[in-house]
Design a protein around this motif. Structure first.
Motif, PDB file in Angstrom:
ATOM      1  N   GLU A  59       0.829  -1.206   0.000  1.00  0.00           N
ATOM      2  CA  GLU A  59       0.000   0.000   0.000  1.00  0.00           C
ATOM      3  C   GLU A  59       0.859   1.250   0.000  1.00  0.00           C
ATOM      4  O   GLU A  59       0.550   2.227  -0.687  1.00  0.00           O
ATOM      5  N   ALA A  60       1.960   1.205   0.766  1.00  0.00           N
ATOM      6  CA  ALA A  60       2.873   2.354   0.789  1.00  0.00           C
ATOM      7  C   ALA A  60       3.512   2.543  -0.591  1.00  0.00           C
ATOM      8  O   ALA A  60       3.658   3.670  -1.079  1.00  0.00           O
ATOM      9  N   GLY A  61       3.887   1.411  -1.216  1.00  0.00           N
ATOM     10  CA  GLY A  61       4.469   1.486  -2.554  1.00  0.00           C
ATOM     11  C   GLY A  61       3.474   1.997  -3.566  1.00  0.00           C
ATOM     12  O   GLY A  61       3.814   2.802  -4.436  1.00  0.00           O
ATOM     13  N   ARG A  62       2.223   1.526  -3.436  1.00  0.00           N
ATOM     14  CA  ARG A  62       1.171   1.986  -4.336  1.00  0.00           C
ATOM     15  C   ARG A  62       0.905   3.472  -4.135  1.00  0.00           C
ATOM     16  O   ARG A  62       0.715   4.218  -5.100  1.00  0.00           O
ATOM     17  N   GLU A  63       0.918   3.889  -2.888  1.00  0.00           N
ATOM     18  CA  GLU A  63       0.700   5.308  -2.591  1.00  0.00           C
ATOM     19  C   GLU A  63       1.849   6.156  -3.131  1.00  0.00           C
ATOM     20  O   GLU A  63       1.631   7.227  -3.702  1.00  0.00           O
ATOM     21  N   ALA A  64       3.081   5.653  -2.954  1.00  0.00           N
ATOM     22  CA  ALA A  64       4.245   6.385  -3.463  1.00  0.00           C
ATOM     23  C   ALA A  64       4.209   6.467  -4.983  1.00  0.00           C
ATOM     24  O   ALA A  64       4.529   7.509  -5.577  1.00  0.00           O
ATOM     25  N   LYS A  65       3.797   5.360  -5.617  1.00  0.00           N
ATOM     26  CA  LYS A  65       3.703   5.348  -7.079  1.00  0.00           C
ATOM     27  C   LYS A  65       2.642   6.322  -7.560  1.00  0.00           C
ATOM     28  O   LYS A  65       2.834   7.030  -8.552  1.00  0.00           O
ATOM     29  N   GLN A  66       1.515   6.379  -6.834  1.00  0.00           N
ATOM     30  CA  GLN A  66       0.447   7.297  -7.213  1.00  0.00           C
ATOM     31  C   GLN A  66       0.901   8.742  -7.036  1.00  0.00           C
ATOM     32  O   GLN A  66       0.575   9.615  -7.858  1.00  0.00           O
ATOM     33  N   CYS A 107      17.726  10.030 -17.550  1.00  0.00           N
ATOM     34  CA  CYS A 107      18.928   9.203 -17.720  1.00  0.00           C
ATOM     35  C   CYS A 107      18.993   8.084 -16.685  1.00  0.00           C
ATOM     36  O   CYS A 107      19.594   7.031 -16.943  1.00  0.00           O
ATOM     37  N   ALA A 108      18.398   8.293 -15.524  1.00  0.00           N
ATOM     38  CA  ALA A 108      18.516   7.325 -14.430  1.00  0.00           C
ATOM     39  C   ALA A 108      17.459   6.226 -14.493  1.00  0.00           C
ATOM     40  O   ALA A 108      17.665   5.144 -13.947  1.00  0.00           O
ATOM     41  N   LEU A 109      16.346   6.485 -15.155  1.00  0.00           N
ATOM     42  CA  LEU A 109      15.238   5.529 -15.142  1.00  0.00           C
ATOM     43  C   LEU A 109      15.473   4.361 -16.099  1.00  0.00           C
ATOM     44  O   LEU A 109      16.137   4.510 -17.126  1.00  0.00           O
ATOM     45  N   GLU A 110      14.909   3.203 -15.725  1.00  0.00           N
ATOM     46  CA  GLU A 110      14.831   2.090 -16.657  1.00  0.00           C
ATOM     47  C   GLU A 110      13.894   2.468 -17.799  1.00  0.00           C
ATOM     48  O   GLU A 110      13.031   3.346 -17.653  1.00  0.00           O
ATOM     49  N   TYR A 111      14.038   1.780 -18.924  1.00  0.00           N
ATOM     50  CA  TYR A 111      13.316   2.186 -20.133  1.00  0.00           C
ATOM     51  C   TYR A 111      11.798   2.200 -19.910  1.00  0.00           C
ATOM     52  O   TYR A 111      11.114   3.164 -20.294  1.00  0.00           O
ATOM     53  N   ASP A 112      11.268   1.149 -19.289  1.00  0.00           N
ATOM     54  CA  ASP A 112       9.824   1.080 -19.061  1.00  0.00           C
ATOM     55  C   ASP A 112       9.355   2.199 -18.144  1.00  0.00           C
ATOM     56  O   ASP A 112       8.287   2.794 -18.354  1.00  0.00           O
ATOM     57  N   ASP A 113      10.141   2.490 -17.117  1.00  0.00           N
ATOM     58  CA  ASP A 113       9.790   3.584 -16.205  1.00  0.00           C
ATOM     59  C   ASP A 113       9.878   4.929 -16.913  1.00  0.00           C
ATOM     60  O   ASP A 113       9.079   5.839 -16.653  1.00  0.00           O
ATOM     61  N   TYR A 114      10.855   5.044 -17.814  1.00  0.00           N
ATOM     62  CA  TYR A 114      10.994   6.280 -18.597  1.00  0.00           C
ATOM     63  C   TYR A 114       9.769   6.491 -19.485  1.00  0.00           C
ATOM     64  O   TYR A 114       9.210   7.601 -19.553  1.00  0.00           O
ATOM     65  N   LEU A 115       9.326   5.431 -20.154  1.00  0.00           N
ATOM     66  CA  LEU A 115       8.139   5.523 -21.005  1.00  0.00           C
ATOM     67  C   LEU A 115       6.907   5.887 -20.186  1.00  0.00           C
ATOM     68  O   LEU A 115       6.054   6.673 -20.639  1.00  0.00           O
ATOM     69  N   HIS A 116       6.819   5.325 -18.976  1.00  0.00           N
ATOM     70  CA  HIS A 116       5.693   5.653 -18.099  1.00  0.00           C
ATOM     71  C   HIS A 116       5.728   7.132 -17.719  1.00  0.00           C
ATOM     72  O   HIS A 116       4.682   7.800 -17.717  1.00  0.00           O
ATOM     73  N   MET A 117       6.902   7.638 -17.407  1.00  0.00           N
ATOM     74  CA  MET A 117       7.036   9.051 -17.067  1.00  0.00           C
ATOM     75  C   MET A 117       6.598   9.932 -18.234  1.00  0.00           C
ATOM     76  O   MET A 117       5.843  10.906 -18.054  1.00  0.00           O
ATOM     77  N   ILE A 118       7.042   9.604 -19.438  1.00  0.00           N
ATOM     78  CA  ILE A 118       6.683  10.381 -20.622  1.00  0.00           C
ATOM     79  C   ILE A 118       5.172  10.353 -20.838  1.00  0.00           C
ATOM     80  O   ILE A 118       4.551  11.380 -21.150  1.00  0.00           O
ATOM     81  N   LYS A 119       4.586   9.184 -20.644  1.00  0.00           N
ATOM     82  CA  LYS A 119       3.137   9.048 -20.819  1.00  0.00           C
ATOM     83  C   LYS A 119       2.384   9.928 -19.839  1.00  0.00           C
ATOM     84  O   LYS A 119       1.406  10.597 -20.210  1.00  0.00           O
TER      85      LYS A 119
END
Length: 390
Positions: A60-67, A136-148
């Motif tokens: 839940e903490a991880g989900r909250e942090a992700k949100q 530059c620091a993010l993994e590719y999938d996380d980078y794509l998520h950020m861009i989205k």
């Protein structure tokens, strides 16, 4: 005899299961070893439950942090259409910047469009100072998520501004021109060139909307009167008119354009303070007085404060020019082309006007024009602490 009785008694005791204390243990749940086993199982179950609860809290903490991260990206993305690029995506800006760092492309000539993208990347990193390092620091999938998420925030802000200006522009027109019938704040079908007031503002500045031949020609899309993005509309000009001998005179000083800018970047109420020839000092003074009176009270920040703008920028003017044009038009949903009018080309033309002036004198005129804008948009002149940005 006594031995027999004693033996019989002993036999009866053995048939009954032996020691009476063992009978009690059986009634309570079995042998001592069984009781210990049950206690151990219960202890393990309690530990497992505690472990699962801890894992759930972690999830839940991880989900909250992700949100929270998603919300942050979306909030930061709201600046992108407004001040970076109205139609280009972040990926396009990053790709052009990456291309420039490719040794094989080092000596290759660049196009105007590529230069515009590169400037957009610079503005992007000024607007979101964390973007390059984070990307530059993010993994590719996380980078794509950020861009989205950034794109989602950008498009959401553009939609909010479109909705806001749809109503406000009609109010400003009705107040200033008093058309009969008034411009409907909800119905866009009655706007555009079918509306006399909207048509006057959308009319190419070099044409006279009051001339019946011009008005009829534009409405009928006759030869010589087709309205495209190649002409600057009247609403961009001071007093909505232009000098035929100097088409730059009064350009980008239109009252409704300035109102639109303030409504988006400060507040709708601040748009009421627009005056064509003022320097903004009265409103700045009022802002300072308001700050003192509201000391200690949490006040909702406006867009300019959130994205830490300290001066008006070319791309923010181009953004508002497109938004106001759309609000005046009769089209009901956001699109890049309206008949013969291309909003992408229109935005790029305005950006190039400010960012690529031809020669020193043109540079000076552009600098003066941007200073004029900065004086008139009052939040900027009253924010000396933001001198490090833009």
């Amino acid at each position: 005899m006594s031995l027999v009785v004693g033996s019989a008694s002993h036999h009866e005791v053995r048939q009954d299961g032996g020691n009476p204390s063992h009978d009690e243990d059986r009634q309570d749940g079995g042998s001592p070893r069984q009781s210990e086993t049950i206690i151990a199982v219960q202890a393990r179950q309690r530990r497992r439950i505690a472990q699962l609860e801890e894992q759930l809290e972690t999830l839940e903490a991880g989900r909250e942090a992700k949100q929270k991260q998603v919300n942050y990206y979306m909030a930061q993305g709201r600046a992108l259409r407004r001040v970076v690029a109205l139609f280009d995506n972040v990926e396009d800006l990053v790709a052009e910047n990456d291309r420039r760092y490719d040794d094989s492309q080092e000596d290759q000539d660049t196009t105007l469009g590529q230069d515009r993208l590169q400037v957009g990347y610079v503005v992007l990193t000024q607007t979101l100072p964390w973007f390059h390092k984070k990307g530059c620091a993010l993994e590719y999938d996380d980078y794509l998520h950020m861009i989205k998420m950034l794109r989602h925030g950008a498009d959401s802000a553009r939609g909010d501004d479109t909705s806001k200006l749809k109503t406000l522009v009609s109010e400003w027109i009705n107040r200033e021109f008093k058309p009969d019938p008034p411009v409907d704040p909800e119905d866009k079908h009655s706007r555009g060139f079918t509306s006399d007031a909207c048509g006057r503002l959308l009319c190419p500045a070099e044409l006279d909307w009051n001339n019946p031949a011009v008005k009829a020609g534009i409405r009928d899309r006759s030869d010589g009167y087709v309205v495209t993005d190649l002409s600057f509309p009247a609403y961009l000009y001071d007093k909505y008119t232009t000098n035929p001998d100097d088409l730059e005179e009064g350009l980008f000083k239109g009252k409704i354009l300035l109102q639109g800018y303030k409504a988006v970047f400060t507040s709708p109420s601040s748009a009421r303070d627009v005056e064509g020839d003022g320097d903004g000092t009265d409103v700045i003074r009022n802002n300072r007085r308001a700050k003192k009176s509201s000391s200690g009270i949490k006040v909702k920040k406006h867009v300019a404060e959130i994205i830490k703008m300290r001066k008006v920028t070319p791309r923010s003017i181009a953004y508002i020019a497109c938004q106001v044009r759309f609000a005046l038009s009769s089209i009901t949903s956001w699109r890049s082309v309206d008949g013969d009018f291309d909003y992408v080309q229109f935005w790029e033309t305005i950006v190039d006007f400010f960012e690529r002036p031809p020669g020193r004198e043109a540079h000076r005129r552009i600098d003066n024009l941007l200073e004029w804008w900065t004086r008139h948009v009052t939040y900027i002149a009253d924010q000396p602490e933001l001198n490090s940005r833009f």
